[in-house]
Design a protein around this motif. Structure first.
Motif, PDB file in Angstrom:
ATOM      1  N   LEU A   1       0.860  -1.178   0.000  1.00 18.96           N
ATOM      2  CA  LEU A   1       0.000   0.000   0.000  1.00 18.96           C
ATOM      3  C   LEU A   1       0.901   1.234   0.000  1.00 18.96           C
ATOM      4  CD1 LEU A   1      -3.103   0.135   0.047  1.00 18.96           C
ATOM      5  CD2 LEU A   1      -2.927   0.806   2.431  1.00 18.96           C
ATOM      6  N   GLU A   2       0.939   1.928  -1.117  1.00 17.12           N
ATOM      7  CA  GLU A   2       1.890   3.027  -1.275  1.00 17.12           C
ATOM      8  C   GLU A   2       1.522   4.263  -0.472  1.00 17.12           C
ATOM      9  OE1 GLU A   2       2.139   3.743  -5.420  1.00 17.12           O
ATOM     10  OE2 GLU A   2       3.179   1.859  -5.879  1.00 17.12           O
ATOM     11  N   SER A   3       0.281   4.365  -0.011  1.00 20.65           N
ATOM     12  CA  SER A   3      -0.168   5.566   0.682  1.00 20.65           C
ATOM     13  C   SER A   3       0.179   5.582   2.165  1.00 20.65           C
ATOM     14  CB  SER A   3      -1.683   5.722   0.517  1.00 20.65           C
ATOM     15  OG  SER A   3      -2.362   4.567   0.971  1.00 20.65           O
ATOM     16  N   VAL A   4       0.919   4.593   2.659  1.00 16.06           N
ATOM     17  CA  VAL A   4       1.282   4.551   4.070  1.00 16.06           C
ATOM     18  C   VAL A   4       2.759   4.193   4.190  1.00 16.06           C
ATOM     19  CG1 VAL A   4       0.636   2.118   4.316  1.00 16.06           C
ATOM     20  CG2 VAL A   4       0.676   3.579   6.330  1.00 16.06           C
ATOM     21  N   THR A   5       3.422   4.775   5.186  1.00 13.67           N
ATOM     22  CA  THR A   5       4.817   4.445   5.464  1.00 13.67           C
ATOM     23  C   THR A   5       4.863   3.280   6.448  1.00 13.67           C
ATOM     24  OG1 THR A   5       5.502   6.735   5.127  1.00 13.67           O
ATOM     25  CG2 THR A   5       7.024   5.302   6.315  1.00 13.67           C
ATOM     26  N   VAL A   6       5.591   2.237   6.085  1.00 13.06           N
ATOM     27  CA  VAL A   6       5.673   1.034   6.899  1.00 13.06           C
ATOM     28  C   VAL A   6       7.107   0.851   7.362  1.00 13.06           C
ATOM     29  CG1 VAL A   6       5.362  -1.474   6.945  1.00 13.06           C
ATOM     30  CG2 VAL A   6       3.783  -0.047   5.624  1.00 13.06           C
ATOM     31  N   HIS A   7       7.260   0.614   8.669  1.00 13.18           N
ATOM     32  CA  HIS A   7       8.565   0.299   9.248  1.00 13.18           C
ATOM     33  C   HIS A   7       8.493  -1.128   9.783  1.00 13.18           C
ATOM     34  CE1 HIS A   7       9.957   4.411   8.828  1.00 13.18           C
ATOM     35  NE2 HIS A   7       8.857   4.827   9.441  1.00 13.18           N
ATOM     36  N   ALA A   8       9.368  -1.980   9.291  1.00 14.98           N
ATOM     37  CA  ALA A   8       9.367  -3.390   9.685  1.00 14.98           C
ATOM     38  C   ALA A   8      10.530  -3.634  10.637  1.00 14.98           C
ATOM     39  CB  ALA A   8       9.487  -4.279   8.455  1.00 14.98           C
ATOM     40  N   ALA A   9      10.218  -3.980  11.881  1.00 19.41           N
ATOM     41  CA  ALA A   9      11.240  -4.169  12.913  1.00 19.41           C
ATOM     42  C   ALA A   9      11.463  -5.656  13.146  1.00 19.41           C
ATOM     43  CB  ALA A   9      10.810  -3.499  14.214  1.00 19.41           C
ATOM     44  N   PRO A  10      12.712  -6.096  13.182  1.00 15.83           N
ATOM     45  CA  PRO A  10      12.966  -7.513  13.470  1.00 15.83           C
ATOM     46  C   PRO A  10      12.712  -7.886  14.922  1.00 15.83           C
ATOM     47  CG  PRO A  10      15.029  -6.329  13.192  1.00 15.83           C
ATOM     48  CD  PRO A  10      13.944  -5.370  12.833  1.00 15.83           C
ATOM     49  N   ALA A  11      12.796  -6.907  15.836  1.00  8.83           N
ATOM     50  CA  ALA A  11      12.629  -7.201  17.260  1.00  8.83           C
ATOM     51  C   ALA A  11      12.113  -5.964  17.980  1.00  8.83           C
ATOM     52  CB  ALA A  11      13.953  -7.666  17.873  1.00  8.83           C
ATOM     53  N   LEU A  12      11.705  -6.159  19.224  1.00  8.68           N
ATOM     54  CA  LEU A  12      11.197  -5.053  20.029  1.00  8.68           C
ATOM     55  C   LEU A  12      12.267  -3.982  20.219  1.00  8.68           C
ATOM     56  CD1 LEU A  12       9.001  -3.788  21.845  1.00  8.68           C
ATOM     57  CD2 LEU A  12       9.854  -5.226  23.718  1.00  8.68           C
ATOM     58  N   ARG A  13      13.514  -4.394  20.356  1.00 10.46           N
ATOM     59  CA  ARG A  13      14.602  -3.431  20.562  1.00 10.46           C
ATOM     60  C   ARG A  13      14.648  -2.413  19.416  1.00 10.46           C
ATOM     61  NH1 ARG A  13      19.232  -3.435  23.473  1.00 10.46           N
ATOM     62  NH2 ARG A  13      18.904  -5.615  24.095  1.00 10.46           N
ATOM     63  N   GLN A  14      14.575  -2.879  18.179  1.00  9.63           N
ATOM     64  CA  GLN A  14      14.642  -1.966  17.039  1.00  9.63           C
ATOM     65  C   GLN A  14      13.420  -1.046  16.979  1.00  9.63           C
ATOM     66  OE1 GLN A  14      15.525  -5.192  16.861  1.00  9.63           O
ATOM     67  NE2 GLN A  14      17.716  -4.883  16.485  1.00  9.63           N
ATOM     68  N   ALA A  15      12.249  -1.561  17.374  1.00  8.86           N
ATOM     69  CA  ALA A  15      11.058  -0.709  17.391  1.00  8.86           C
ATOM     70  C   ALA A  15      11.219   0.410  18.416  1.00  8.86           C
ATOM     71  CB  ALA A  15       9.817  -1.555  17.701  1.00  8.86           C
ATOM     72  N   VAL A  16      11.776   0.076  19.590  1.00 10.49           N
ATOM     73  CA  VAL A  16      11.988   1.088  20.631  1.00 10.49           C
ATOM     74  C   VAL A  16      13.035   2.103  20.176  1.00 10.49           C
ATOM     75  CG1 VAL A  16      12.836   1.454  22.985  1.00 10.49           C
ATOM     76  CG2 VAL A  16      11.283  -0.452  22.489  1.00 10.49           C
ATOM     77  N   GLU A  17      14.120   1.636  19.586  1.00  5.50           N
ATOM     78  CA  GLU A  17      15.160   2.554  19.119  1.00  5.50           C
ATOM     79  C   GLU A  17      14.641   3.485  18.030  1.00  5.50           C
ATOM     80  OE1 GLU A  17      18.224  -0.119  17.955  1.00  5.50           O
ATOM     81  OE2 GLU A  17      19.137  -0.213  19.954  1.00  5.50           O
ATOM     82  N   HIS A  18      13.728   2.983  17.198  1.00  6.85           N
ATOM     83  CA  HIS A  18      13.141   3.840  16.165  1.00  6.85           C
ATOM     84  C   HIS A  18      12.261   4.913  16.794  1.00  6.85           C
ATOM     85  CE1 HIS A  18      11.201   5.004  12.391  1.00  6.85           C
ATOM     86  NE2 HIS A  18      10.035   4.864  13.014  1.00  6.85           N
ATOM     87  N   LEU A  19      11.425   4.535  17.729  1.00  4.59           N
ATOM     88  CA  LEU A  19      10.503   5.495  18.333  1.00  4.59           C
ATOM     89  C   LEU A  19      11.211   6.505  19.229  1.00  4.59           C
ATOM     90  CD1 LEU A  19       7.568   3.045  19.147  1.00  4.59           C
ATOM     91  CD2 LEU A  19       7.550   4.872  17.453  1.00  4.59           C
ATOM     92  N   THR A  20      12.363   6.130  19.778  1.00  2.00           N
ATOM     93  CA  THR A  20      13.135   7.086  20.594  1.00  2.00           C
ATOM     94  C   THR A  20      14.080   7.923  19.745  1.00  2.00           C
ATOM     95  OG1 THR A  20      14.777   5.347  21.027  1.00  2.00           O
ATOM     96  CG2 THR A  20      13.019   5.656  22.661  1.00  2.00           C
ATOM     97  N   GLY A  21      14.162   7.629  18.447  1.00  2.00           N
ATOM     98  CA  GLY A  21      15.007   8.414  17.556  1.00  2.00           C
ATOM     99  C   GLY A  21      16.461   8.027  17.546  1.00  2.00           C
ATOM    100  N   ARG A  22      16.841   6.959  18.228  1.00  2.00           N
ATOM    101  CA  ARG A  22      18.261   6.565  18.267  1.00  2.00           C
ATOM    102  C   ARG A  22      18.702   5.953  16.949  1.00  2.00           C
ATOM    103  NH1 ARG A  22      18.041   3.435  24.124  1.00  2.00           N
ATOM    104  NH2 ARG A  22      17.432   5.245  25.395  1.00  2.00           N
TER     105      ARG A  22
END
Length: 504
Positions: A148-169
């Motif tokens: 779906l091209e109208s949405v930005t999707v971030h695929a995280a391999p683990a919870l750690r990467q999702a947290v690092e993305h949301l904290t901006g690290r």
């Protein structure tokens, strides 16, 4: 303070937005999830505890309450793990709370913090696009959601990467859509010796999505020709591919990479249960008729299916939609499919051969075919008697016309229908025609009208039978590239209603 994350709950092919509220308050240490969670959601507590431990994050030694709102809607599935974990991390100030306002997340947590693929990523992406949010999902589901091209999707391999993305690290890159999967080679029509009338009927069925019933002895080639049907169908349109992929995403059968432009082909065994065929069971999952949406449902040994299963097909075949009723919800799934049914003439299959049929012939054949009720039989546009293949037929050279030539005619006929019905949301092929549109588009010339009137007087056509003859005649005319439905088209359509009919 209450931290809020967002995810989805599935009702049919619709993904409804769910607000995950987390409050950490004074009191004895506890962790409770409310809001009509099922067993998989309730067990998220233990998975989240272990995942936090893998990140060296301790669960707060206070009272943790998670509410899934709206609280009166059932919540089912393990995909709630990730949003609940993110809401808790925001409540203890590990993640900025305002970051979760723009995010929809889903994913199952492994005990070591990995994110496991879940079904429904594609419908969740559609909800994210509709609400102008991002989507965070497991890495294995990213290629599917990114279609779906109208949405930005971030695929995280683990919870750690999702947290690092949301904290901006360490920001996650946007997921890339997977490659379109190619269909498998199912053989060529040239492989089939004889059975020219059956080949013609299959061509008509594929061109206009007309349901077809074949009856013939074992070894006549019924299953063989149906196995080549997917190679005759044109690729799905982008809208059809998205609809079909959403259903398969919910069922968890889409596979990594996801979307396909090939029409689905489903062939359930005759021992399949009603829930497996029409949908239902735990979570009210889509059944085979919905998984065959925009494709083919092949039911071999048709009379051997349980009577209740066969009768439940009557409404979906007519309406193109199935409703799975539950005490607290009615879940709708689309199911516009091409039904191809095959049957032996009797239980032993040798009714046409006097030297081999059983002592109960022909009564055994009549009893066997009565398992298909009259109303269900009436819904087949094409009814074909398939004769046994003789040795002389097998000695013939391969046919000069193969799948490529037939597929080209079918594609041309489908292209005519797409142009003709452009702007009609509920009509894509001739089989969908009804009402005034049917009379306008498929009304035959004067000779054709006289022919169908005489056929109605002699054969006692039902109203449904009359309309199905018009639809079939329109498809036959499209295959001939004729703008008008003429008497020969009507005559051929009528001929397909005559076989083993208890009223046509």
């Amino acid at each position: 303070m209450v931290a809020v994350a967002y995810t989805v709950a599935f009702e049919g092919v619709e993904a409804r937005l769910v607000e995950v509220q987390c409050a950490v308050s004074a009191g004895l240490p506890s962790f409770s999830v409310v809001g009509l969670p099922d067993k998989a959601v309730s067990e998220a507590r233990e998975r989240i505890r272990a995942a936090f431990a893998s990140l060296a994050i301790a669960m707060p030694s206070r009272r943790v309450t998670v509410n899934l709102s709206p609280a009166d809607m059932p919540k089912e599935g393990s995909h709630f793990d990730l949003p609940i974990a993110l809401a808790i991390l925001a409540a203890i100030d590990v993640i900025p709370r305002d970051k979760l306002e723009q995010v929809i997340s889903l994913g199952e947590l492994a005990l070591d913090g990995r994110l496991v693929a879940v079904g429904g990523a594609l419908p969740a992406a559609m909800t994210a696009a509709a609400t102008d949010r991002l989507l965070i999902c497991p890495k294995a589901s990213g290629a599917e959601a990114a279609w779906l091209e109208s949405v930005t999707v971030h695929a995280a391999p683990a919870l750690r990467q999702a947290v690092e993305h949301l904290t901006g690290r360490v920001p996650l890159p946007a997921a890339v859509a997977g490659e379109i999967r190619n269909g498998h080679d199912r053989g060529d029509l040239r492989d089939i010796k004889g059975q020219e009338s059956l080949k013609r009927a299959v061509e008509i069925a594929a061109a206009g999505r007309h349901h077809m019933l074949m009856v013939g002895p074992p070894g006549a080639g019924k299953s063989m020709i149906v196995a080549r049907l997917p190679g005759l169908l044109p690729p799905l349109t982008p809208i059809e591919a998205l609809e079909t992929s959403m259903i398969h995403s919910l069922a968890g059968t889409l596979g990594e990479g996801g979307i396909s432009r090939d029409a689905p082909f489903r062939e359930p065994h005759h021992t399949a249960s009603m829930a497996a065929i029409v949908g239902g069971g735990r979570g009210a999952k889509p059944g085979e008729i919905s998984l065959a949406h925009n494709g083919v449902l092949f039911m071999d040994e048709f009379p051997e299916f349980p009577r209740a299963v066969l009768e439940t097909l009557r409404q979906p075949v007519e309406t193109g939609e199935v409703v799975v009723a539950r005490a607290n919800a009615h879940i709708r799934y689309p199911c516009r499919f091409l039904l191809i049914a095959a049957a032996n003439p009797c239980r032993c299959g040798q009714l046409a051969d006097p030297s081999r049929c059983c002592a109960r012939a022909p009564v055994c054949g009549e009893d066997y075919m009565r398992r298909i009720s009259g109303p269900l039989m009436d819904r087949f546009d094409l009814r074909i008697e398939v004769p046994a293949v003789s040795v002389d037929d097998l000695a013939l050279p391969p046919s000069s016309e193969g799948s490529a030539e037939v597929a080209r005619r079918i594609a041309d006929a489908r292209a005519l229908q797409l142009t003709r019905y452009d702007g009609h949301a509920s009509v894509r092929v001739n089989a969908d025609l009804s009402g005034a549109a049917l009379e306008e588009v498929a009304g035959p010339d004067r000779e054709g009208q006289d022919l169908i009137r005489r056929a109605s007087d002699r054969l006692g056509l039902t109203a449904r039978g009359y309309h199905r003859i018009l639809r079939t005649a329109r498809t036959i005319a499209d295959l001939a590239q004729s703008a008008t439905v003429r008497a020969p088209h009507v005559a051929e359509a009528i001929s397909y209603r005559l076989a083993f009919a208890r009223g046509v």
